[in-house]
Write a protein that holds these residues in place. Sequence first.
Motif, short mmCIF file in Angstrom:
data_model
loop_
_atom_site.label_atom_id
_atom_site.label_comp_id
_atom_site.label_asym_id
_atom_site.label_seq_id
_atom_site.Cartn_x
_atom_site.Cartn_y
_atom_site.Cartn_z
N THR A 294 -15.55 -4.15 -0.33
CA THR A 294 -16.41 -5.28 0.16
C THR A 294 -17.20 -4.90 1.42
OG1 THR A 294 -15.01 -6.59 1.32
CG2 THR A 294 -15.24 -6.89 -1.10
N VAL A 303 -19.00 -5.49 8.39
CA VAL A 303 -17.53 -5.58 8.00
C VAL A 303 -17.61 -4.96 6.39
CG1 VAL A 303 -15.61 -6.97 8.01
CG2 VAL A 303 -17.45 -7.27 9.56
N LYS A 305 -14.40 -3.76 3.67
CA LYS A 305 -12.83 -3.99 3.37
C LYS A 305 -12.62 -3.12 2.50
CE LYS A 305 -12.42 -8.81 5.35
NZ LYS A 305 -11.92 -9.96 5.15
N SER A 307 -9.55 -3.12 0.00
CA SER A 307 -8.29 -3.86 -0.22
C SER A 307 -7.75 -3.62 -1.47
CB SER A 307 -8.66 -5.41 -0.31
OG SER A 307 -9.34 -5.74 1.11
N ILE A 357 -11.23 -0.28 13.25
CA ILE A 357 -10.40 -0.35 12.21
C ILE A 357 -8.91 -1.02 12.54
CG2 ILE A 357 -9.76 1.92 12.02
CD1 ILE A 357 -9.97 1.87 9.02
N ASP A 360 -4.22 -5.31 7.68
CA ASP A 360 -4.08 -6.50 7.54
C ASP A 360 -3.34 -6.64 6.10
OD1 ASP A 360 -3.40 -9.27 8.38
OD2 ASP A 360 -4.87 -9.89 6.56
N SER A 361 -1.79 -7.05 6.12
CA SER A 361 -1.12 -7.27 4.72
C SER A 361 -0.59 -8.48 4.46
CB SER A 361 -0.13 -6.06 4.84
OG SER A 361 0.37 -5.78 3.50
N SER A 367 -5.35 -5.20 3.15
CA SER A 367 -6.69 -4.65 3.51
C SER A 367 -6.86 -3.76 4.68
CB SER A 367 -7.52 -6.03 3.92
OG SER A 367 -7.43 -6.82 2.81
N PHE A 368 -7.70 -2.73 4.56
CA PHE A 368 -8.09 -2.17 5.73
C PHE A 368 -9.42 -2.49 6.26
CE2 PHE A 368 -4.59 0.52 4.29
CZ PHE A 368 -4.08 0.79 5.24
N VAL A 369 -9.65 -3.09 7.25
CA VAL A 369 -10.94 -3.71 7.66
C VAL A 369 -11.60 -2.80 8.73
CG1 VAL A 369 -12.12 -5.91 8.52
CG2 VAL A 369 -9.72 -5.76 7.30
N HIS A 371 -15.09 -2.54 11.35
CA HIS A 371 -16.32 -3.07 11.83
C HIS A 371 -17.08 -2.26 12.60
CE1 HIS A 371 -15.03 -7.55 12.34
NE2 HIS A 371 -13.99 -6.90 11.75
#
Length: 393
Positions: A294, A303, A305, A307, A357, A360-361, A367-369, A371
């Motif tokens: 996304t 942003v 992601k 995931s 970067i 979050d899990s 997810s690897f996010v 910016h």
Amino acid sequence: MGEKVRLTGKEKSELWIEGVVTVILLLMLNFAVLVLLKQVIAMNQNLQNSIWGIKNVLTFGDGEHIWSWRYLFIWLMLLADAIVVYWRLIRRYRQIQMRHVIRELHYIADGHLDHRIRFAVNTDLQKVINSINALVESTVGSMEEERRMEQSKDELITNVSHDIRTPLTSIIGYLGLIEDRQYRSDEELLKYTHVAYLKAKQMKVLTDDLFEYTKVRQTTTPLNTTEFNMVAMLEQLAASFELEAQKKQIAISVSGKPDPLMMEADTEKLGRVFNNLIVNALKYGQGAKHIFLTAERIGSEVVVKVSNDGAQIPNDSLSQLFDRFYRVEESRSQETGGTGLGLAIAQSIVTLHGGYIYADSTPELTSFVMHLPLKVGQPLEKKSAPANPQKEL
């Protein structure tokens, strides 16, 4: 808050002697001035008449009064004496303060870098003290950073040596068997050469990743930026991994807002980031059925992601995912084919673009996010950063 300089007994005596000597000298000077002035007036009749006229003007009543010119002159002289005494004592006190500061500075220079000068002194000297403390802080920070870099180099050499030695040992072992003709058939010979070939490929992957990692870690690495559609790029990546994902029965979906989402970046390097993250999801997302790519524009940043709905990453591992050679399975084997440098490379490339970067899990989604700024060199808006990211540059 700083504390006042504590004077020793010797220093207090020094101030006392300074004050006494100054007073004595001023009294002698005052006496000499009065005698000289009296003689001058006595020798000059006109001046005496003029002074007498002033005296009559300033005198109230018959006879001498405290406001006569003589007493006024004496009071002015005493006021000047008091100012001189105060100035001399203050100057001496500041010299003593400076000696204390220099003594503290020598103490720090002797290797006590955790010590700071905590004196509360006059404005000018306080600026010097603040500058000294700031300089010491900067020096200590630089030394700690240098130690961390040295330790990091040692760890890098150790990890690389370990990861290279394992396949190299296998290559030498199997080639040694072939060299000594310790094989019973052509099939066994092909088996030995095939294993040696696979191990050589592992070494090449490691050296390529190591080269890429050291290259993108340099802040002077140039970026070949172009304008592109981020959504289209993610769709191309999804198509390139479609066959591999189908083998694992995983569906890859792409969404973007807005579409097209135009931005400026180095597409080749960002492609390496997304490749690493998608491969990571396919390889380690145990039980995953979906991979979601996304992208969304928020203000002046994008942003992105990557995931998957696979197994959750333990919380104690999230903060270490971007460390070099780190593997969640706590194994240094090459069974999964990874070098442990993929996420570290991804982090460095995102940093080169001026972004950050983190991972979050949750039980539902890992997810690897990322910016990223819409344009390289454009600062990110702090308000869009996560309140408490697990891993942030």
